[in-house]
Design an enzyme around this catalytic site. Sequence first.
Site, PDB file in Angstrom:
ATOM      1  N   ASP A 255       0.966  -1.137  -0.077  1.00  0.00           N
ATOM      2  CA  ASP A 255       0.139  -0.010  -0.073  1.00  0.00           C
ATOM      3  C   ASP A 255       0.933   1.273  -0.031  1.00  0.00           C
ATOM      4  O   ASP A 255       1.862   1.246   0.579  1.00  0.00           O
ATOM      5  CB  ASP A 255      -0.815  -0.004   1.250  1.00  0.00           C
ATOM      6  CG  ASP A 255      -2.024   0.763   0.803  1.00  0.00           C
ATOM      7  OD1 ASP A 255      -3.435   0.235   0.924  1.00  0.00           O
ATOM      8  OD2 ASP A 255      -2.219   1.921   0.899  1.00  0.00           O
TER       9      ASP A 255
ATOM     10  N   THR B 219     -11.705   2.243  -6.567  1.00  0.00           N
ATOM     11  CA  THR B 219     -12.578   2.920  -7.825  1.00  0.00           C
ATOM     12  C   THR B 219     -13.842   3.662  -7.381  1.00  0.00           C
ATOM     13  O   THR B 219     -14.717   3.353  -7.865  1.00  0.00           O
ATOM     14  CB  THR B 219     -12.733   1.687  -8.711  1.00  0.00           C
ATOM     15  OG1 THR B 219     -13.432   0.709  -8.262  1.00  0.00           O
ATOM     16  CG2 THR B 219     -11.576   1.013  -9.609  1.00  0.00           C
TER      17      THR B 219
ATOM     18  N   ARG C 280     -18.566  -9.428   1.199  1.00  0.00           N
ATOM     19  CA  ARG C 280     -19.192  -8.521   1.826  1.00  0.00           C
ATOM     20  C   ARG C 280     -18.412  -8.039   2.958  1.00  0.00           C
ATOM     21  O   ARG C 280     -18.049  -8.995   3.749  1.00  0.00           O
ATOM     22  CB  ARG C 280     -20.559  -9.092   2.280  1.00  0.00           C
ATOM     23  CG  ARG C 280     -21.819  -9.659   1.231  1.00  0.00           C
ATOM     24  CD  ARG C 280     -22.645 -10.252   1.794  1.00  0.00           C
ATOM     25  NE  ARG C 280     -21.954 -11.655   2.305  1.00  0.00           N
ATOM     26  CZ  ARG C 280     -22.671 -12.309   3.254  1.00  0.00           C
ATOM     27  NH1 ARG C 280     -23.990 -12.203   3.514  1.00  0.00           N
ATOM     28  NH2 ARG C 280     -21.988 -13.281   3.626  1.00  0.00           N
TER      29      ARG C 280
ATOM     30  N   LYS D  99     -19.892  -8.230 -12.366  1.00  0.00           N
ATOM     31  CA  LYS D  99     -19.717  -7.725 -10.983  1.00  0.00           C
ATOM     32  C   LYS D  99     -20.845  -6.575 -11.081  1.00  0.00           C
ATOM     33  O   LYS D  99     -21.444  -6.406 -10.053  1.00  0.00           O
ATOM     34  CB  LYS D  99     -18.223  -7.198 -11.067  1.00  0.00           C
ATOM     35  CG  LYS D  99     -18.008  -6.003  -9.706  1.00  0.00           C
ATOM     36  CD  LYS D  99     -18.273  -6.939  -8.284  1.00  0.00           C
ATOM     37  CE  LYS D  99     -18.264  -6.062  -7.175  1.00  0.00           C
ATOM     38  NZ  LYS D  99     -18.576  -6.923  -5.802  1.00  0.00           N
TER      39      LYS D  99
ATOM     40  N   PHE E 260     -31.530  -9.633   0.971  1.00  0.00           N
ATOM     41  CA  PHE E 260     -31.559  -8.216   0.527  1.00  0.00           C
ATOM     42  C   PHE E 260     -33.026  -7.631   0.243  1.00  0.00           C
ATOM     43  O   PHE E 260     -33.291  -7.065  -0.528  1.00  0.00           O
ATOM     44  CB  PHE E 260     -30.970  -8.064  -0.830  1.00  0.00           C
ATOM     45  CG  PHE E 260     -29.342  -8.076  -0.699  1.00  0.00           C
ATOM     46  CD1 PHE E 260     -28.705  -7.161  -0.778  1.00  0.00           C
ATOM     47  CD2 PHE E 260     -28.585  -9.546  -0.574  1.00  0.00           C
ATOM     48  CE1 PHE E 260     -27.120  -7.304  -0.089  1.00  0.00           C
ATOM     49  CE2 PHE E 260     -27.316  -9.493  -0.282  1.00  0.00           C
ATOM     50  CZ  PHE E 260     -26.536  -8.398  -0.310  1.00  0.00           C
TER      51      PHE E 260
ATOM     52  N   GLY F 147     -26.232   1.844   1.077  1.00  0.00           N
ATOM     53  CA  GLY F 147     -25.012   2.845   0.999  1.00  0.00           C
ATOM     54  C   GLY F 147     -23.943   1.895   1.035  1.00  0.00           C
ATOM     55  O   GLY F 147     -23.755   0.852   0.307  1.00  0.00           O
TER      56      GLY F 147
ATOM     57  N   CYS G 271     -19.802   0.271  -2.286  1.00  0.00           N
ATOM     58  CA  CYS G 271     -19.739  -0.334  -3.661  1.00  0.00           C
ATOM     59  C   CYS G 271     -21.433  -0.163  -4.328  1.00  0.00           C
ATOM     60  O   CYS G 271     -21.099   0.371  -5.429  1.00  0.00           O
ATOM     61  CB  CYS G 271     -19.968  -2.024  -3.622  1.00  0.00           C
ATOM     62  SG  CYS G 271     -18.472  -2.521  -2.733  1.00  0.00           S
TER      63      CYS G 271
ATOM     64  N   LYS H 197     -23.654  -0.359   7.142  1.00  0.00           N
ATOM     65  CA  LYS H 197     -24.467  -1.682   7.693  1.00  0.00           C
ATOM     66  C   LYS H 197     -23.796  -2.190   8.882  1.00  0.00           C
ATOM     67  O   LYS H 197     -22.783  -1.359   9.350  1.00  0.00           O
ATOM     68  CB  LYS H 197     -24.488  -2.735   6.525  1.00  0.00           C
ATOM     69  CG  LYS H 197     -23.213  -3.119   6.153  1.00  0.00           C
ATOM     70  CD  LYS H 197     -23.434  -4.473   5.217  1.00  0.00           C
ATOM     71  CE  LYS H 197     -21.907  -4.844   4.932  1.00  0.00           C
ATOM     72  NZ  LYS H 197     -21.791  -6.170   3.918  1.00  0.00           N
TER      73      LYS H 197
HETATM   74  N1  LIG Z   1     -15.273  -2.796   0.181  1.00  0.00           N
HETATM   75  C1  LIG Z   1     -16.086  -3.920  -0.381  1.00  0.00           C
HETATM   76  O1  LIG Z   1     -16.801  -4.318   0.040  1.00  0.00           O
HETATM   77  C2  LIG Z   1     -15.719  -4.252  -1.806  1.00  0.00           C
HETATM   78  C3  LIG Z   1     -16.222  -5.658  -2.295  1.00  0.00           C
HETATM   79  C4  LIG Z   1     -16.228  -5.954  -3.625  1.00  0.00           C
HETATM   80  C5  LIG Z   1     -15.361  -5.234  -4.465  1.00  0.00           C
HETATM   81  N2  LIG Z   1     -14.933  -4.041  -3.964  1.00  0.00           N
HETATM   82  C6  LIG Z   1     -14.075  -3.200  -4.898  1.00  0.00           C
HETATM   83  O2  LIG Z   1     -12.563  -3.417  -4.677  1.00  0.00           O
HETATM   84  C7  LIG Z   1     -11.898  -2.312  -4.936  1.00  0.00           C
HETATM   85  C8  LIG Z   1     -11.093  -2.016  -3.408  1.00  0.00           C
HETATM   86  O3  LIG Z   1     -12.261  -1.399  -2.590  1.00  0.00           O
HETATM   87  P1  LIG Z   1     -11.769  -1.250  -0.884  1.00  0.00           P
HETATM   88  O4  LIG Z   1     -13.197  -0.912  -0.415  1.00  0.00           O
HETATM   89  O5  LIG Z   1     -10.961  -2.457  -0.632  1.00  0.00           O
HETATM   90  O6  LIG Z   1     -11.079   0.002  -1.184  1.00  0.00           O
HETATM   91  P2  LIG Z   1     -10.310   0.758  -0.032  1.00  0.00           P
HETATM   92  O7  LIG Z   1     -10.190   2.327  -0.279  1.00  0.00           O
HETATM   93  O8  LIG Z   1     -10.578   0.333   1.378  1.00  0.00           O
HETATM   94  O9  LIG Z   1      -8.739   0.368  -0.133  1.00  0.00           O
HETATM   95  C9  LIG Z   1      -8.027   0.632  -1.180  1.00  0.00           C
HETATM   96  C10 LIG Z   1      -6.422   0.655  -0.936  1.00  0.00           C
HETATM   97  O10 LIG Z   1      -5.709   1.017  -1.993  1.00  0.00           O
HETATM   98  C11 LIG Z   1      -4.562   1.777  -1.594  1.00  0.00           C
HETATM   99  N3  LIG Z   1      -3.768   2.551  -2.973  1.00  0.00           N
HETATM  100  C12 LIG Z   1      -4.295   3.358  -3.773  1.00  0.00           C
HETATM  101  N4  LIG Z   1      -3.503   3.657  -4.776  1.00  0.00           N
HETATM  102  C13 LIG Z   1      -2.431   2.801  -4.705  1.00  0.00           C
HETATM  103  C14 LIG Z   1      -1.389   2.541  -5.128  1.00  0.00           C
HETATM  104  N5  LIG Z   1      -0.585   3.118  -6.230  1.00  0.00           N
HETATM  105  N6  LIG Z   1      -0.350   1.686  -4.705  1.00  0.00           N
HETATM  106  C15 LIG Z   1      -0.629   0.904  -3.420  1.00  0.00           C
HETATM  107  N7  LIG Z   1      -1.783   1.057  -2.807  1.00  0.00           N
HETATM  108  C16 LIG Z   1      -2.747   2.081  -3.562  1.00  0.00           C
HETATM  109  C17 LIG Z   1      -5.131   2.900  -0.747  1.00  0.00           C
HETATM  110  O11 LIG Z   1      -4.078   3.478   0.279  1.00  0.00           O
HETATM  111  C18 LIG Z   1      -5.958   1.839   0.159  1.00  0.00           C
HETATM  112  O12 LIG Z   1      -5.458   1.453   1.356  1.00  0.00           O
HETATM  113  C19 LIG Z   1     -12.747  -1.364  -5.439  1.00  0.00           C
HETATM  114  O13 LIG Z   1     -12.991  -1.315  -6.701  1.00  0.00           O
HETATM  115  C20 LIG Z   1     -14.060  -1.733  -4.856  1.00  0.00           C
HETATM  116  O14 LIG Z   1     -15.094  -1.168  -5.699  1.00  0.00           O
HETATM  117  C21 LIG Z   1     -15.025  -3.839  -2.719  1.00  0.00           C
END
Ligand SMILES: NC(=O)c1ccc[n+]([C@@H]2O[C@H](COP(=O)([O-])OP(=O)(O)OC[C@H]3O[C@@H](n4cnc5c(N)ncnc54)[C@H](O)[C@@H]3O)[C@@H](O)[C@H]2O)c1
Length: 435
Positions: free
Chosen positions: A30, A86, A151, A204, A249, A257, A260, A321
């Site tokens: 990270d 994203t 989730r 997705k 659901f 909220g 995602c 949630k």
């Molecule tokens: N949160 C969920 O429940 C969930 C579930 C399924 C899919 N997703 C998808 O997964 C992806 C990640 O979601 P998340 O909730 O884990 O995000 P998040 O914001 O919790 O984590 C993203 C991490 O990436 C790091 N980061 C950003 N740019 C970077 C780089 N260049 N090098 C290294 N680290 C970097 C950030 O510091 C952060 O810690 C998204 O596209 C989301 O839509 C999320």
Amino acid sequence: MKIAVVGTGYVGLVSGVCFSEFGFSVICIDNNVSKIEDLKKGVVPIYENELDKLMLKNMNAGRLSFTSDIAEGVRDADIVFIAVGTPSKTDGSADLSYVYGAVDELAPHMNKNAILVIKSTVPVGTTRAVKQFLQDNGFDIEVAFNPEFLREGAAIEDFMRPDRIILGIESKKAEDALKRAYRPLFVLSIPIVFTGLETAELSKYAANAFLAMKITFINEVANLCENCGADVKEVAYAIGLDKRIGEQFLQVGPGYGGSCFPKDTSALNDFSKNFGVSMPLVEETIKSNDARRIKMIQKIMGVCDNDVKNKNISILGVTFKANTDDMRDSPSICIVNHLLKNGAKIKIYDPSFSEQAKKIFKDAEWSNNAYDNCNGADVVVILTDWAEFRAINLADLRRRVKNPLLVDLRSIYTVNEAKASGFVYCSVGRPFIEG
Ligand SMILES: NC(=O)c1ccc[n+]([C@@H]2O[C@H](COP(=O)([O-])OP(=O)(O)OC[C@H]3O[C@@H](n4cnc5c(N)ncnc54)[C@H](O)[C@@H]3O)[C@@H](O)[C@H]2O)c1
């Protein structure tokens, strides 16, 4: 097999920990240096059940490590997963700058035989565009797409026993590498679906939009119930028994909220237009969900005679949630902020003790438990359906509050319990109980 995961958020950290639990050697990367320093010390930055124990176990076994140096992190990996955020841009489209930023940084350091796998949720066409981007910059790297369906709150269980794994690939090399990575799940007979890149990407978004629509549908049914004398909890139970519909659901509430559903419905609505297709159902879902938050505000204001100035409002739960500390796009943000703006004195208890929430609601007071939070309250509002709110001793609560008014935006309590409690009870999709 060596695995690198770029981005140690809710998805990346859980994926990295679980791959190490499968027995692979995993390095999580990270660019947030303080996050990595905490992780190295065994401190988990998010609230996710059992994650800390599993992480420490695998760190101690020497299979899991952390770095903020992307070059060092990806150098020896056979597979590099990208799990960066994203988020939505202001126009509703997906912001891909973190994905491209990570690709740009890691490409020069990746082993030539390694596979790059995008796990972040990205609009259709992105994986192919990333492939092209790498080629244009002289990197011959195989790219695949593997959406994540975990989730928050049940992330480890979901990762370890998913309903299915979807793998968007374009070569035997990628297929073989991903088969090895997911072999521990394949041997449990979990379906592994190989598809093209576009199909995997759209799967997705289609899954998330469908679930968001399902939530929105039951919330609209709740609106009708309130006007026609039906009980939405019973309707949801009755229709959920139909296997074609299913029970999940169909829980009413203040609208979906989180990190995602809002951004993914919005991105789908946006990028489908680039393919010349409009998706009115998705568009309507977004509008209906936005309207839901306003309706929840009106509900609270309504039972407070449209005046919350100097009223003590006890808020139970603010995360989007239960079982997470995630506040991204939580309905509580606009609801609580509206009350604060109108002069209410807000006291919050949330079982996750979310640091994100404390930064958002700077003018609120915080409690360590639900009961203390309700001392002297004019109104109690349940916003998140944490398990511990389901068994609150309402008689005890009634003695603590100044005014027995309970607004239950998750309809956790039954109408009979509410009647017996002596609270004036305002829930969603059911009759108003006078107390
Ligand atoms: N949160 C969920 O429940 C969930 C579930 C399924 C899919 N997703 C998808 O997964 C992806 C990640 O979601 P998340 O909730 O884990 O995000 P998040 O914001 O919790 O984590 C993203 C991490 O990436 C790091 N980061 C950003 N740019 C970077 C780089 N260049 N090098 C290294 N680290 C970097 C950030 O510091 C952060 O810690 C998204 O596209 C989301 O839509 C999320």
